[in-house]
Design a protein around this motif. Sequence first.
Motif, PDB file in Angstrom:
ATOM      1  N   PRO A   1       5.088   5.957 -41.334  1.00  0.00           N
ATOM      2  CA  PRO A   1       3.777   5.237 -41.299  1.00  0.00           C
ATOM      3  C   PRO A   1       4.278   3.651 -40.644  1.00  0.00           C
ATOM      4  O   PRO A   1       5.350   3.307 -40.515  1.00  0.00           O
ATOM      5  CB  PRO A   1       3.335   4.529 -42.735  1.00  0.00           C
ATOM      6  N   VAL A   2       3.415   3.246 -39.387  1.00  0.00           N
ATOM      7  CA  VAL A   2       3.895   2.186 -38.713  1.00  0.00           C
ATOM      8  C   VAL A   2       2.760   1.000 -38.865  1.00  0.00           C
ATOM      9  O   VAL A   2       1.527   1.302 -38.516  1.00  0.00           O
ATOM     10  CB  VAL A   2       3.819   2.546 -37.160  1.00  0.00           C
ATOM     11  N   ARG A   3       3.105  -0.019 -39.058  1.00  0.00           N
ATOM     12  CA  ARG A   3       2.130  -1.412 -39.132  1.00  0.00           C
ATOM     13  C   ARG A   3       2.267  -2.041 -37.810  1.00  0.00           C
ATOM     14  O   ARG A   3       3.330  -2.596 -37.328  1.00  0.00           O
ATOM     15  CB  ARG A   3       2.699  -2.198 -40.168  1.00  0.00           C
ATOM     16  N   VAL A   4       1.223  -1.960 -37.226  1.00  0.00           N
ATOM     17  CA  VAL A   4       1.119  -2.720 -35.744  1.00  0.00           C
ATOM     18  C   VAL A   4       1.076  -4.220 -35.953  1.00  0.00           C
ATOM     19  O   VAL A   4       0.106  -4.673 -35.629  1.00  0.00           O
ATOM     20  CB  VAL A   4       0.114  -1.927 -34.831  1.00  0.00           C
ATOM     21  N   THR A   5       1.964  -4.850 -36.228  1.00  0.00           N
ATOM     22  CA  THR A   5       2.206  -6.279 -36.463  1.00  0.00           C
ATOM     23  C   THR A   5       1.570  -7.082 -35.305  1.00  0.00           C
ATOM     24  O   THR A   5       1.075  -8.169 -35.364  1.00  0.00           O
ATOM     25  CB  THR A   5       3.393  -6.664 -37.065  1.00  0.00           C
ATOM     26  N   ALA A   6       2.211  -6.653 -34.242  1.00  0.00           N
ATOM     27  CA  ALA A   6       1.924  -7.380 -32.865  1.00  0.00           C
ATOM     28  C   ALA A   6       0.436  -7.567 -32.700  1.00  0.00           C
ATOM     29  O   ALA A   6       0.009  -8.707 -32.227  1.00  0.00           O
ATOM     30  CB  ALA A   6       2.612  -6.711 -31.817  1.00  0.00           C
ATOM     31  N   VAL A   7      -0.001  -6.370 -32.932  1.00  0.00           N
ATOM     32  CA  VAL A   7      -1.629  -6.377 -32.483  1.00  0.00           C
ATOM     33  C   VAL A   7      -2.623  -7.129 -33.811  1.00  0.00           C
ATOM     34  O   VAL A   7      -3.264  -7.990 -33.287  1.00  0.00           O
ATOM     35  CB  VAL A   7      -2.161  -4.835 -32.503  1.00  0.00           C
ATOM     36  N   GLU A   8      -1.956  -7.151 -34.763  1.00  0.00           N
ATOM     37  CA  GLU A   8      -2.617  -7.894 -35.916  1.00  0.00           C
ATOM     38  C   GLU A   8      -2.503  -9.430 -35.505  1.00  0.00           C
ATOM     39  O   GLU A   8      -3.352 -10.028 -35.693  1.00  0.00           O
ATOM     40  CB  GLU A   8      -1.691  -7.547 -37.373  1.00  0.00           C
ATOM     41  N   SER A   9      -1.416  -9.942 -35.233  1.00  0.00           N
ATOM     42  CA  SER A   9      -0.878 -11.334 -35.010  1.00  0.00           C
ATOM     43  C   SER A   9      -2.024 -11.784 -33.815  1.00  0.00           C
ATOM     44  O   SER A   9      -2.530 -12.704 -34.004  1.00  0.00           O
ATOM     45  CB  SER A   9       0.359 -11.471 -34.463  1.00  0.00           C
ATOM     46  N   GLU A  10      -2.135 -11.020 -32.753  1.00  0.00           N
ATOM     47  CA  GLU A  10      -2.980 -11.238 -31.605  1.00  0.00           C
ATOM     48  C   GLU A  10      -4.478 -11.511 -32.131  1.00  0.00           C
ATOM     49  O   GLU A  10      -5.401 -12.255 -31.706  1.00  0.00           O
ATOM     50  CB  GLU A  10      -2.986 -10.407 -30.440  1.00  0.00           C
TER      51      GLU A  10
END
Length: 296
Positions: A224-233
Amino acid sequence: MKPSAFDYHAPGTATDAVALIAGLGDEAKFIAGGQSLMPMLNLRLAVFDHLVDLRKLAELRGIERRGDAVWIGAGTTHSTVGRSTELATAVPLLSRATPLIGHFQIRNRGTLGGSIAHGDGAAEYPAVALALDAEIEALSPRGSRTIPASEFFTGMWTTDLEADELLTGVSFPTWNGRSGFAIEEFARRAGDFALAGAAIAIRLDAASTLDRCAITLFGVAPTPVRVTAVESELLGRTIREIDADEIGRRALDSLDTVSDDLHGPAAYRRRVGATITARAWRRAVDEATAAREGSE
């Protein structure tokens, strides 16, 4: 086919179980619900001389509220998780993931700990654990330790658990405020593993600004992958500024690689994954928005 011959062990406590597995070495394996391990044994894709059955360990079963989190014993079955009214309120994302797991026979035998310890990148519970910043408890002859979900899933069917460690429970933090949760997936048939899926949790402040966000993709990579960069934006933006379709595209575009196999080529998974992510985002937003409307 049937598995090769093995010796069966049924310890009475978790401490006995880890001592036993440590003594038996690499030729031994824990078994709980057996919904992943038994097919592999039957097909001779895995062979062990010893199986250590965890089903007698009552200490590994249960659901308990512990401060700002809910602890779930590793031996708690999927069906028990799905029936829990406490979890439906406290950790709704986990409750909503449960009906997507296999079929009811699998949910009656499979366990939450078994699913997370197996670490399949297309499975629902690992994705939820990652999205909600769950903490995984492990026990070994050296003692116990807690592993953040963000550090737990290390590769295809591999985790941070040591060979002599037993996953004993998982703590899921609860969310407060105007929160919304959604999990969506696409599979060729009901009960199949997902070719693409998304687990999303969001929280809005009084001005409908996004102040907390978690987007986890599953079925598109070995883990599973958490897309943290998108979340931060997205944090700090009002919900009306955010386009769901754009989030779906950006989430999948943020992945360096996407699984490419006989079940679905990478380009197909990217398209489907973007659509599924957008769908989950809309549902989470609808719930968070309705939470305010219902309180007014």
